[in-house]
Design a protein around this motif. Sequence first.
Motif, mmCIF file in Angstrom:
data_model
loop_
_atom_site.group_PDB
_atom_site.id
_atom_site.type_symbol
_atom_site.label_atom_id
_atom_site.label_comp_id
_atom_site.label_asym_id
_atom_site.label_seq_id
_atom_site.Cartn_x
_atom_site.Cartn_y
_atom_site.Cartn_z
ATOM 1 N N LYS A 174 0.851 -1.191 0.000
ATOM 2 C CA LYS A 174 0.000 0.000 0.000
ATOM 3 C C LYS A 174 0.885 1.238 0.000
ATOM 4 C CE LYS A 174 -3.839 -2.016 2.589
ATOM 5 N NZ LYS A 174 -4.698 -1.936 3.786
ATOM 6 N N VAL A 175 0.390 2.282 -0.624
ATOM 7 C CA VAL A 175 1.119 3.558 -0.552
ATOM 8 C C VAL A 175 0.485 4.343 0.586
ATOM 9 C CG1 VAL A 175 1.805 5.644 -1.781
ATOM 10 C CG2 VAL A 175 1.565 3.492 -3.033
ATOM 11 N N LEU A 176 1.267 4.597 1.610
ATOM 12 C CA LEU A 176 0.719 5.217 2.822
ATOM 13 C C LEU A 176 0.854 6.739 2.750
ATOM 14 C CD1 LEU A 176 2.125 2.696 5.468
ATOM 15 C CD2 LEU A 176 -0.036 2.612 4.212
ATOM 16 N N MET A 177 -0.214 7.372 2.297
ATOM 17 C CA MET A 177 -0.206 8.831 2.183
ATOM 18 C C MET A 177 -1.239 9.460 3.122
ATOM 19 S SD MET A 177 0.585 9.372 -1.868
ATOM 20 C CE MET A 177 0.232 11.106 -1.880
ATOM 21 N N GLY A 178 -1.345 8.853 4.288
ATOM 22 C CA GLY A 178 -2.148 9.448 5.354
ATOM 23 C C GLY A 178 -1.194 10.215 6.277
#
Length: 393
Positions: free
Chosen positions: A22-26
């Motif tokens: 997953k790309v974690l852009m939180g």
Amino acid sequence: MHYQSVSAAPEVLLRPITVPHKVLMGPGPSSSSPRVLAAGSLPLLGHLHSEFVQIMDECKAGIQYLFQTQNKMTLAATATGHGAMEMACGNMVEPGDKVLVATNGIWGSRFTEMVRRHGGCPVIIEKQGKAFTHDEIERALAVNKPQLMFITHSESSSGLLQPVTNLGHLCHKYNCLLIVDSVASAGGVPLFMDKWGIDVLYTGSQKCLSSTPVPSPISFSDRAYQRFLNRKSKPVSYYFDLEALANYWGCDGAPVRRYHHTGAIAAMYSLRESLAVLAEEGLVNSWKRHADCAERLRNGVRRLGLELFIPEPDHRLPTILAIVVPPGVDWKAVSAHFMKKYRLEVSGGLGPTAGKIWRVGLMGYNATLQNVDKFLQVFQESLKLQGYSPSRL
Ligand SMILES: Cc1ncc(COP(=O)(O)O)c(C=O)c1O
């Protein structure tokens, strides 16, 4: 022996582990680079083996660079950001101490709770979604005469950047020491511990450093260490005791480092590599990269006709951007679309901002212009699915 009576091994553990990419852009954790992840899979060493002690020393040098400090008392707590917060509080606050807590989101509230649990007396000044001015802080220092002050540099719940330039010097004028939370900013935003007079500074590893969530860098100024040495009582927490940790980290100049706890060996390798990545790029280049990505994202958001949550441009955090959810749009459905179709994480608000904003993290390894463009493309697509038609599209 009653071997027959042993309960069955859990079925779930008889299958291979599954971890999707997953790309974690939180607001954190942010994705780690393959280099940082690879470091974490190197063979374990003993927590006092000379090679591991060397890696700890390298981490210490990297943290001094990250924080722009010469403090001897610089180390990484075997804990997440909350642990570093607890360590700052537990070593500085004694029963009865007055602590000025500047709250502009959830982190001030959490620190307030910690101060209470350590027997201190919090004095709260509050401003939601807005930064404090030095004048406001000075008034509170003059009126309340606290021994300590706490402030969050990067309020991740609202995307607020609280200026702390020279704030420590202001506190010192009032015989007060300054504790700063930089969990969502160190490495991504200019920050000068020594020059700005900060006495205790901590951060997390999983945000702008893009490492694993443990350990958490923390540093104490000479003033802060002196305050610690003058304590009337020992800190309540054995685990976070500065004296013991200073010895384990070789900060106290003692000839022998003693066992205090088993360091997070593999996580320390990852931290070391994330600090090496930062050293190779250079702090200033890292700050610029975060600023460039944030600027591109803000421009894209404006083109979509959307509003940024923090009105004052200078107080917008470049590492976590808060976008106002427009009326009639289901923020959860938008975030769910990101995750379901692209395995990309974009979060909603937290605490007072829950349901009002999206929070987009552009930190460390993920702070790239390509990620910004990807985010904007998917954002537009998800908003359309929600029937949102921006007037300026
Ligand atoms: C500003 C700030 N302080 C403290 C923390 C706590 O860090 P952790 O979740 O690693 O314990 C966070 C986490 O998001 C944060 O953003």
